[in-house]
Write an enzyme that holds these catalytic residues in place. Structure first.
Site, PDB file in Angstrom:
ATOM      1  N   LYS A 166       0.838  -1.209   0.000  1.00  0.00           N
ATOM      2  CA  LYS A 166       0.000   0.000   0.000  1.00  0.00           C
ATOM      3  C   LYS A 166       0.873   1.260   0.000  1.00  0.00           C
ATOM      4  O   LYS A 166       0.606   2.206  -0.720  1.00  0.00           O
ATOM      5  CB  LYS A 166      -0.926   0.027   1.234  1.00  0.00           C
ATOM      6  CG  LYS A 166      -1.900  -1.137   1.298  1.00  0.00           C
ATOM      7  CD  LYS A 166      -2.890  -0.971   2.433  1.00  0.00           C
ATOM      8  CE  LYS A 166      -2.275  -1.054   3.810  1.00  0.00           C
ATOM      9  NZ  LYS A 166      -1.660  -2.369   4.159  1.00  0.00           N
TER      10      LYS A 166
ATOM     11  N   ARG B 220      -9.622   0.066   9.165  1.00  0.00           N
ATOM     12  CA  ARG B 220      -9.115  -1.298   9.276  1.00  0.00           C
ATOM     13  C   ARG B 220     -10.156  -2.244   9.829  1.00  0.00           C
ATOM     14  O   ARG B 220      -9.889  -3.420  10.020  1.00  0.00           O
ATOM     15  CB  ARG B 220      -7.908  -1.303  10.186  1.00  0.00           C
ATOM     16  CG  ARG B 220      -6.670  -1.764   9.418  1.00  0.00           C
ATOM     17  CD  ARG B 220      -5.483  -1.414  10.174  1.00  0.00           C
ATOM     18  NE  ARG B 220      -4.327  -2.172   9.923  1.00  0.00           N
ATOM     19  CZ  ARG B 220      -3.208  -1.633   9.429  1.00  0.00           C
ATOM     20  NH1 ARG B 220      -3.201  -0.403   9.001  1.00  0.00           N
ATOM     21  NH2 ARG B 220      -2.129  -2.363   9.344  1.00  0.00           N
TER      22      ARG B 220
ATOM     23  N   ARG C 209      12.111  -6.612   4.262  1.00  0.00           N
ATOM     24  CA  ARG C 209      11.770  -5.185   4.166  1.00  0.00           C
ATOM     25  C   ARG C 209      12.550  -4.344   5.185  1.00  0.00           C
ATOM     26  O   ARG C 209      12.795  -4.771   6.300  1.00  0.00           O
ATOM     27  CB  ARG C 209      10.268  -5.006   4.421  1.00  0.00           C
ATOM     28  CG  ARG C 209       9.851  -3.536   4.534  1.00  0.00           C
ATOM     29  CD  ARG C 209       8.381  -3.353   4.363  1.00  0.00           C
ATOM     30  NE  ARG C 209       7.632  -3.563   5.601  1.00  0.00           N
ATOM     31  CZ  ARG C 209       6.348  -3.233   5.741  1.00  0.00           C
ATOM     32  NH1 ARG C 209       5.681  -2.714   4.722  1.00  0.00           N
ATOM     33  NH2 ARG C 209       5.725  -3.454   6.878  1.00  0.00           N
TER      34      ARG C 209
ATOM     35  N   ARG D 179      11.501  -3.043  10.542  1.00  0.00           N
ATOM     36  CA  ARG D 179      10.402  -2.692  11.453  1.00  0.00           C
ATOM     37  C   ARG D 179      10.235  -3.797  12.485  1.00  0.00           C
ATOM     38  O   ARG D 179      10.220  -4.971  12.127  1.00  0.00           O
ATOM     39  CB  ARG D 179       9.103  -2.551  10.649  1.00  0.00           C
ATOM     40  CG  ARG D 179       8.782  -1.105  10.339  1.00  0.00           C
ATOM     41  CD  ARG D 179       7.604  -0.997   9.433  1.00  0.00           C
ATOM     42  NE  ARG D 179       6.370  -1.596   9.945  1.00  0.00           N
ATOM     43  CZ  ARG D 179       5.184  -1.443   9.377  1.00  0.00           C
ATOM     44  NH1 ARG D 179       5.077  -0.688   8.304  1.00  0.00           N
ATOM     45  NH2 ARG D 179       4.114  -2.017   9.879  1.00  0.00           N
TER      46      ARG D 179
ATOM     47  N   ARG E 126      -0.411 -10.233  12.438  1.00  0.00           N
ATOM     48  CA  ARG E 126      -0.969  -9.095  11.680  1.00  0.00           C
ATOM     49  C   ARG E 126      -1.829  -9.595  10.519  1.00  0.00           C
ATOM     50  O   ARG E 126      -2.872  -9.003  10.209  1.00  0.00           O
ATOM     51  CB  ARG E 126       0.159  -8.190  11.155  1.00  0.00           C
ATOM     52  CG  ARG E 126       0.777  -7.343  12.264  1.00  0.00           C
ATOM     53  CD  ARG E 126       2.124  -6.784  11.869  1.00  0.00           C
ATOM     54  NE  ARG E 126       2.044  -5.826  10.789  1.00  0.00           N
ATOM     55  CZ  ARG E 126       3.047  -5.540   9.968  1.00  0.00           C
ATOM     56  NH1 ARG E 126       4.200  -6.165  10.083  1.00  0.00           N
ATOM     57  NH2 ARG E 126       2.900  -4.635   9.029  1.00  0.00           N
TER      58      ARG E 126
HETATM   59  P1  AMP Z   1       0.826  -0.376   9.102  1.00  0.00           P
HETATM   60  O1  AMP Z   1       2.014   0.506   9.037  1.00  0.00           O
HETATM   61  O2  AMP Z   1      -0.359   0.170   8.386  1.00  0.00           O
HETATM   62  O3  AMP Z   1       1.143  -1.808   8.739  1.00  0.00           O
HETATM   63  O4  AMP Z   1       0.377  -0.415  10.657  1.00  0.00           O
HETATM   64  C1  AMP Z   1       1.251  -0.905  11.662  1.00  0.00           C
HETATM   65  C2  AMP Z   1       0.444  -1.139  12.926  1.00  0.00           C
HETATM   66  O5  AMP Z   1      -0.134   0.105  13.374  1.00  0.00           O
HETATM   67  C3  AMP Z   1      -0.730  -2.089  12.787  1.00  0.00           C
HETATM   68  O6  AMP Z   1      -0.336  -3.446  12.885  1.00  0.00           O
HETATM   69  C4  AMP Z   1      -1.612  -1.647  13.958  1.00  0.00           C
HETATM   70  O7  AMP Z   1      -1.102  -2.126  15.197  1.00  0.00           O
HETATM   71  C5  AMP Z   1      -1.424  -0.133  13.942  1.00  0.00           C
HETATM   72  N1  AMP Z   1      -2.427   0.515  13.071  1.00  0.00           N
HETATM   73  C6  AMP Z   1      -2.217   1.142  11.886  1.00  0.00           C
HETATM   74  N2  AMP Z   1      -3.377   1.592  11.378  1.00  0.00           N
HETATM   75  C7  AMP Z   1      -4.344   1.254  12.255  1.00  0.00           C
HETATM   76  C8  AMP Z   1      -5.756   1.421  12.296  1.00  0.00           C
HETATM   77  N3  AMP Z   1      -6.431   2.039  11.310  1.00  0.00           N
HETATM   78  N4  AMP Z   1      -6.416   0.946  13.378  1.00  0.00           N
HETATM   79  C9  AMP Z   1      -5.776   0.346  14.389  1.00  0.00           C
HETATM   80  N5  AMP Z   1      -4.454   0.118  14.407  1.00  0.00           N
HETATM   81  C10 AMP Z   1      -3.731   0.567  13.354  1.00  0.00           C
END
Ligand code: AMP
Length: 226
Positions: free
Chosen positions: A13, A88, A127, A160, A171
């Site tokens: 994304k 989400r 990554r 990360r 996840r």
């Molecule tokens: P991402 O960078 O989008 O993969 O997000 C990393 C982590 O941030 C996720 O695994 C969640 O723990 C948290 N996170 C990101 N976006 C959301 C969201 N919209 N709602 C809840 N937790 C989020």
């Protein structure tokens, strides 16, 4: 134009969102990046979010929704925005409806970025991400020119914490249980477009741009940058 990027963690994304953002001249709002910068800055929000993120769980909706509501209200979002990682779950999606309705706005396109679990696990295991600008690298296919230094901003590039294999599994499970139902939610509204992202970053970005062109509102179809 207002776009949602939907897709599993690691589907790409972020890599699709960045070029779209510069082409359309609208910001990407990544809730994950917002949480990560709060963690780096050791804020109260960062401290709270970290526990959930380390476990591969979602940060509580109340916190997440209010962050997005405040961010969308900022002036750089007036022409539109790209939401990466929000909503989400169905609760966040209905909260987004409420926020947008209040401002008389709507989402034009939900871009579902698809990649198989097998390829996601492969990609995430190699990554690396810049802690300053969020640019993504990959030890196998797109390494930094200087070890550990971001080519774009000179920031520190590292793995990360939540890309550890055990957390990735969690996840993905969270994605299937809570986020995937949004595909049907937005398909029923007729604003969903899916791209297969098992390709180079350049090709993925082309496919995304094509989906955006097809979804452009009539008054924007002559947008010079597209
Ligand atoms: P991402 O960078 O989008 O993969 O997000 C990393 C982590 O941030 C996720 O695994 C969640 O723990 C948290 N996170 C990101 N976006 C959301 C969201 N919209 N709602 C809840 N937790 C989020």
């Amino acid at each position: 134009m207002r776009i949602i990027l939907l897709g599993a963690p690691g589907a790409g994304k972020g890599s699709v969102g960045r070029p779209l953002s510069s082409q359309l001249e609208i910001p990407v709002i990544s809730t994950g990046d917002i949480f990560r910068s709060n963690i780096s800055g050791r804020t109260k929000l960062g401290l709270t979010a970290k526990g959930y993120m380390d476990r591969g769980e979602l940060v509580p909706d109340g916190l997440t929704v209010s962050i997005v509501e405040d961010r969308i209200a900022q002036s750089d979002c007036a022409k539109g925005f790209i939401l990466d990682g929000f909503p989400r779950n169905t609760f966040q999606a209905s909260e987004l409806d409420r926020i947008l309705e209040k401002a008389n706005l709507k989402i034009d396109l939900v871009l579902n970025v698809h990649l198989s679990d097998e390829r996601i696990i492969q990609r995430l295991s190699s990554r690396m991400v810049c802690s300053s600008c969020g640019e993504s690298y990959n030890r196998m296919s797109k390494d930094t020119s200087m070890p550990g230094i971001c080519d774009l901003c000179g920031g520190r590039v590292s793995v990360r914490e939540d890309d550890a294999p055990e957390t990735v599994r969690k996840r993905l499970e969270t994605y299937y249980l809570q986020t995937m139902p949004l595909i049907d939610f937005y398909r029923e509204r007729g604003i969903l477009s899916t791209i297969d992202n098992d390709c180079t970053i350049e090709e993925g970005s082309k496919r995304a741009l094509e989906a955006v062109r097809n979804a452009l509102p009539d008054h924007m179809s002559g947008h010079g940058r597209l």
